[in-house]
Design an enzyme around this catalytic site. Structure first.
Site, PDB file in Angstrom:
ATOM      1  N   ASN A  11       0.846  -1.183   0.000  1.00 28.72           N
ATOM      2  CA  ASN A  11       0.000   0.000   0.000  1.00 28.72           C
ATOM      3  C   ASN A  11       0.896   1.253   0.000  1.00 28.72           C
ATOM      4  O   ASN A  11       1.522   1.605   1.000  1.00 28.72           O
ATOM      5  CB  ASN A  11      -0.887  -0.072   1.255  1.00 28.72           C
ATOM      6  N   ALA A  12       0.952   1.931  -1.163  1.00 28.16           N
ATOM      7  CA  ALA A  12       1.857   3.071  -1.347  1.00 28.16           C
ATOM      8  C   ALA A  12       1.513   4.194  -0.370  1.00 28.16           C
ATOM      9  O   ALA A  12       2.404   4.884   0.140  1.00 28.16           O
ATOM     10  CB  ALA A  12       1.753   3.580  -2.781  1.00 28.16           C
ATOM     11  N   HIS A  13       0.215   4.340  -0.068  1.00 28.61           N
ATOM     12  CA  HIS A  13      -0.214   5.412   0.827  1.00 28.61           C
ATOM     13  C   HIS A  13       0.351   5.194   2.245  1.00 28.61           C
ATOM     14  O   HIS A  13       0.886   6.104   2.875  1.00 28.61           O
ATOM     15  CB  HIS A  13      -1.744   5.457   0.840  1.00 28.61           C
ATOM     16  N   ASP A  70      -1.445  -5.222  10.360  1.00 29.62           N
ATOM     17  CA  ASP A  70      -2.732  -5.786   9.953  1.00 29.62           C
ATOM     18  C   ASP A  70      -3.812  -5.107  10.790  1.00 29.62           C
ATOM     19  O   ASP A  70      -3.606  -4.851  11.977  1.00 29.62           O
ATOM     20  CB  ASP A  70      -2.760  -7.299  10.142  1.00 29.62           C
ATOM     21  N   GLY A 151     -12.422   2.172   3.020  1.00 29.66           N
ATOM     22  CA  GLY A 151     -12.926   1.052   3.829  1.00 29.66           C
ATOM     23  C   GLY A 151     -14.237   1.395   4.514  1.00 29.66           C
ATOM     24  O   GLY A 151     -15.181   1.895   3.892  1.00 29.66           O
ATOM     25  N   TYR A 152     -14.304   1.161   5.809  1.00 28.62           N
ATOM     26  CA  TYR A 152     -15.532   1.337   6.585  1.00 28.62           C
ATOM     27  C   TYR A 152     -15.685   2.764   7.141  1.00 28.62           C
ATOM     28  O   TYR A 152     -16.564   3.011   7.975  1.00 28.62           O
ATOM     29  CB  TYR A 152     -15.544   0.349   7.754  1.00 28.62           C
ATOM     30  N   LYS A 173      -8.348  12.232  11.405  1.00 27.66           N
ATOM     31  CA  LYS A 173      -8.249  10.767  11.484  1.00 27.66           C
ATOM     32  C   LYS A 173      -6.811  10.324  11.764  1.00 27.66           C
ATOM     33  O   LYS A 173      -6.580   9.455  12.599  1.00 27.66           O
ATOM     34  CB  LYS A 173      -8.760  10.145  10.174  1.00 27.66           C
TER      35      LYS A 173
HETATM   36  P1  IMP Z   1      -5.333  -3.530   6.319  1.00 24.20           P
HETATM   37  O1  IMP Z   1      -4.812  -4.637   7.184  1.00 24.20           O
HETATM   38  O2  IMP Z   1      -4.777  -2.178   6.703  1.00 24.20           O
HETATM   39  O3  IMP Z   1      -5.194  -3.818   4.838  1.00 24.20           O
HETATM   40  O4  IMP Z   1      -6.887  -3.394   6.609  1.00 24.20           O
HETATM   41  C1  IMP Z   1      -7.791  -4.457   6.354  1.00 24.20           C
HETATM   42  C2  IMP Z   1      -9.166  -3.891   6.057  1.00 24.20           C
HETATM   43  O5  IMP Z   1      -9.671  -3.208   7.218  1.00 24.20           O
HETATM   44  C3  IMP Z   1      -9.212  -2.847   4.943  1.00 24.20           C
HETATM   45  O6  IMP Z   1      -9.359  -3.452   3.682  1.00 24.20           O
HETATM   46  C4  IMP Z   1     -10.449  -2.045   5.313  1.00 24.20           C
HETATM   47  O7  IMP Z   1     -11.623  -2.697   4.899  1.00 24.20           O
HETATM   48  C5  IMP Z   1     -10.412  -2.061   6.837  1.00 24.20           C
HETATM   49  N1  IMP Z   1      -9.695  -0.869   7.338  1.00 24.20           N
HETATM   50  C6  IMP Z   1      -8.418  -0.817   7.778  1.00 24.20           C
HETATM   51  N2  IMP Z   1      -8.114   0.432   8.184  1.00 24.20           N
HETATM   52  C7  IMP Z   1      -9.229   1.175   7.967  1.00 24.20           C
HETATM   53  C8  IMP Z   1      -9.523   2.556   8.184  1.00 24.20           C
HETATM   54  O8  IMP Z   1      -8.706   3.369   8.637  1.00 24.20           O
HETATM   55  N3  IMP Z   1     -10.771   2.938   7.861  1.00 24.20           N
HETATM   56  C9  IMP Z   1     -11.709   2.100   7.349  1.00 24.20           C
HETATM   57  N4  IMP Z   1     -11.482   0.817   7.109  1.00 24.20           N
HETATM   58  C10 IMP Z   1     -10.243   0.350   7.433  1.00 24.20           C
END
Ligand code: IMP
Length: 193
Positions: A11-13, A70, A151-152, A173
């Site tokens: 994830n580049a961001h 994660d 995401g959510y 945030k």
């Molecule tokens: P990851 O492990 O950061 O890739 O997050 C897994 C999943 O959790 C993402 O695909 C989103 O659906 C959700 N998620 C993680 N961080 C956020 C956030 O800051 N806001 C909203 N959804 C999030």
């Protein structure tokens, strides 16, 4: 000499965010910087297990110090679901709109709307693992509000605010989020070592 750490993410961001925060203390290397184009497995059934699986993969294949994260959204009335399956709650498409719709549907009759985002970071330094956690508590509201974030975010309202993450925007945030808190714990540890 500055410490070098690989951040095991595609994830580049997130990579830019971490470089901005840690950049003057640590040289953050991307997967591309180490010529890693593998699809790193994430098959554990906990956030801790997945973060460890990703950081251990880099350590075992490249022998480099590294960290991985994660994140999951844990909803009380659903016994912690979607949790580690947050990205693919509505199926393998990683479709945020479908994930939110499924969650709102599952919670249609629920009055307890308490939830939290939780991030776990696994750091492997000199072969030893250290984990860091960041949590933000809040509520799942009944309808989407706001456009920012991902995401959510449109259905998560953090405690102490009348807006969702998607209404609050990245400046707020990034100060109060689960990820910001986990990264702050990682930073604190790195600044002491
Ligand atoms: P990851 O492990 O950061 O890739 O997050 C897994 C999943 O959790 C993402 O695909 C989103 O659906 C959700 N998620 C993680 N961080 C956020 C956030 O800051 N806001 C909203 N959804 C999030």
């Amino acid at each position: 000499m500055k410490k070098k750490l690989v951040f095991a993410t595609n994830n580049a961001h997130k990579l830019e965010e971490l470089k901005a925060i840690l950049g003057d203390k640590v040289d953050i290397l991307s997967l591309k910087d180490i010529d890693c184009y593998a699809d790193i497995p994430e098959t554990a059934d906990t956030l801790e297990g997945n973060a460890r699986q990703k950081s251990l993969y880099i350590y075992e294949h490249y022998g480099l110090d590294c960290f991985a994260d994660d994140t999951g959204l844990e909803v009380d009335c659903l016994d912690g679901a979607p949790g580690v399956y947050s990205a693919r709650y509505a199926g393998d498409g990683h479709d945020s709109k479908a994930n939110m719709e499924k969650l709102l549907y599952e919670m249609k009759e629920k009055t307890n709307r308490k939830a939290r985002f939780r991030t776990v970071i696994s750091l492997i330094e000199k072969g030893e693992e250290h984990q860091f956690e960041g949590i933000v508590n809040g509520q799942i509201i009944k309808e989407k509000k706001g456009e920012a974030g991902f995401g959510y975010d449109p259905i998560f309202q953090p405690d102490g605010y009348a807006e969702t993450f998607a209404e609050l925007g990245n400046d707020i945030k990034n100060k109060i989020s689960h990820r910001a808190r986990a990264v702050a714990a990682l930073c604190e540890y790195l600044s002491k070592t």
